[in-house]
Scaffold this motif. Structure first.
Motif, short mmCIF file in Angstrom:
data_model
loop_
_atom_site.label_atom_id
_atom_site.label_comp_id
_atom_site.label_asym_id
_atom_site.label_seq_id
_atom_site.Cartn_x
_atom_site.Cartn_y
_atom_site.Cartn_z
N GLN A 75 0.83 -1.20 0.00
CA GLN A 75 0.00 0.00 0.00
C GLN A 75 0.87 1.26 0.00
OE1 GLN A 75 -3.43 -0.14 -0.29
NE2 GLN A 75 -3.15 2.02 -0.71
N ARG A 76 1.94 1.25 0.78
CA ARG A 76 2.86 2.39 0.80
C ARG A 76 3.50 2.60 -0.57
NH1 ARG A 76 4.45 0.04 5.69
NH2 ARG A 76 6.39 -0.69 4.73
N GLU A 77 3.85 1.51 -1.23
CA GLU A 77 4.47 1.60 -2.56
C GLU A 77 3.49 2.20 -3.57
OE1 GLU A 77 7.57 0.92 -3.64
OE2 GLU A 77 8.31 0.24 -1.70
N ILE A 78 2.23 1.82 -3.49
CA ILE A 78 1.22 2.38 -4.39
C ILE A 78 1.08 3.88 -4.13
CG2 ILE A 78 -1.28 2.49 -4.85
CD1 ILE A 78 -1.32 -0.56 -4.66
N GLU A 79 1.01 4.26 -2.86
CA GLU A 79 0.87 5.68 -2.53
C GLU A 79 2.07 6.48 -3.01
OE1 GLU A 79 0.15 5.57 1.69
OE2 GLU A 79 -1.79 4.59 1.41
N ALA A 80 3.27 5.93 -2.85
CA ALA A 80 4.47 6.62 -3.33
C ALA A 80 4.45 6.74 -4.84
CB ALA A 80 5.72 5.88 -2.86
N ARG A 81 4.03 5.71 -5.52
CA ARG A 81 3.96 5.74 -6.99
C ARG A 81 2.95 6.78 -7.45
NH1 ARG A 81 6.30 3.67 -11.85
NH2 ARG A 81 4.75 4.11 -13.40
N ARG A 82 1.80 6.82 -6.80
CA ARG A 82 0.78 7.80 -7.19
C ARG A 82 1.26 9.22 -6.96
NH1 ARG A 82 -5.14 5.92 -5.59
NH2 ARG A 82 -5.68 6.81 -7.60
N GLY A 83 2.00 9.44 -5.89
CA GLY A 83 2.57 10.76 -5.65
C GLY A 83 3.56 11.14 -6.74
N TRP A 84 4.39 10.18 -7.14
CA TRP A 84 5.37 10.42 -8.20
C TRP A 84 4.65 10.71 -9.51
CZ3 TRP A 84 6.63 7.68 -12.70
CH2 TRP A 84 7.84 8.06 -13.31
N GLU A 85 3.62 9.92 -9.84
CA GLU A 85 2.87 10.15 -11.07
C GLU A 85 2.18 11.51 -11.05
OE1 GLU A 85 0.19 6.83 -11.03
OE2 GLU A 85 1.61 5.52 -12.08
N ASN A 86 1.60 11.86 -9.93
CA ASN A 86 0.84 13.11 -9.83
C ASN A 86 1.70 14.34 -10.02
OD1 ASN A 86 -1.66 11.92 -9.53
ND2 ASN A 86 -1.56 11.94 -7.30
N GLN A 87 2.97 14.28 -9.62
CA GLN A 87 3.82 15.45 -9.82
C GLN A 87 3.99 15.75 -11.30
OE1 GLN A 87 7.73 15.01 -8.15
NE2 GLN A 87 8.25 13.31 -9.48
N TYR A 88 3.96 14.73 -12.13
CA TYR A 88 4.09 14.93 -13.57
C TYR A 88 2.75 15.21 -14.22
CZ TYR A 88 8.76 13.39 -12.71
OH TYR A 88 10.04 13.30 -12.21
N LEU A 89 1.73 14.56 -13.74
CA LEU A 89 0.40 14.79 -14.28
C LEU A 89 -0.07 16.21 -13.95
CD1 LEU A 89 -1.30 11.38 -13.54
CD2 LEU A 89 -0.45 12.22 -15.74
N ASP A 90 0.20 16.64 -12.73
CA ASP A 90 -0.20 18.00 -12.33
C ASP A 90 0.53 19.05 -13.17
OD1 ASP A 90 -1.89 16.93 -10.47
OD2 ASP A 90 -0.57 17.27 -8.77
N GLU A 91 1.82 18.80 -13.43
CA GLU A 91 2.57 19.75 -14.25
C GLU A 91 2.04 19.81 -15.67
OE1 GLU A 91 6.73 18.95 -14.27
OE2 GLU A 91 6.90 19.13 -12.09
N SER A 92 1.71 18.67 -16.25
CA SER A 92 1.25 18.65 -17.63
C SER A 92 -0.15 19.23 -17.77
CB SER A 92 1.31 17.23 -18.19
OG SER A 92 0.38 16.40 -17.54
N ALA A 93 -0.91 19.26 -16.69
CA ALA A 93 -2.26 19.80 -16.75
C ALA A 93 -2.27 21.31 -16.67
CB ALA A 93 -3.11 19.22 -15.61
N THR A 94 -1.15 21.91 -16.23
CA THR A 94 -1.06 23.36 -16.10
C THR A 94 -0.79 23.97 -17.48
OG1 THR A 94 -0.13 23.07 -13.90
CG2 THR A 94 0.13 25.23 -14.92
N PRO A 95 -1.64 24.93 -17.89
CA PRO A 95 -1.40 25.58 -19.19
C PRO A 95 -0.10 26.37 -19.17
CG PRO A 95 -3.53 26.24 -18.26
CD PRO A 95 -2.84 25.41 -17.24
N THR A 96 0.60 26.37 -20.30
CA THR A 96 1.86 27.12 -20.38
C THR A 96 1.69 28.42 -21.13
OG1 THR A 96 2.43 25.88 -22.38
CG2 THR A 96 3.33 25.12 -20.27
#
Length: 96
Positions: A75-96
């Motif tokens: 469960q900790r590994e899944i949470e860490a992976r989701r955090g890692w994924e979200n840092q990139y997904l959040d960045e790509s969702a921001t308009p430039t």
């Protein structure tokens, strides 16, 4: 989790989303997602790998049926992976 294959990660996520699934229930869910049949020769060795890595524990329901349960580490590994994924997904969702 970085050393898991994509299939192993998918398998771990499915286990985390179910209550003590058995192998055939996992196979059915993955068959639907992959839109093709997952063979036992692929499923069970990958389940064994997740158990060996301490991400999943294997128990028995009866003498013929094994069940799988995500561990606290899994469960900790899944949470860490989701955090890692979200840092990139959040960045790509921001308009430039």
């Amino acid at each position: 989790m970085y050393d898991l294959t994509g299939f192993q990660r998918d398998l771990l996520y499915v286990i985390a989303g179910m209550d003590d699934p058995h192998g055939l229930a996992l196979k059915e869910k993955l068959d639907q997602y992959y839109e093709s049949e997952i063979h036992h020769g692929r499923l069970y060795p990958n389940l064994d790998t997740l158990v060996e890595k301490g991400l999943v524990e294997k128990g028995t329901k009866d003498q013929r049926t094994n069940i799988y349960r995500i561990t606290n580490r899994g469960q900790r590994e899944i949470e860490a992976r989701r955090g890692w994924e979200n840092q990139y997904l959040d960045e790509s969702a921001t308009p430039t």
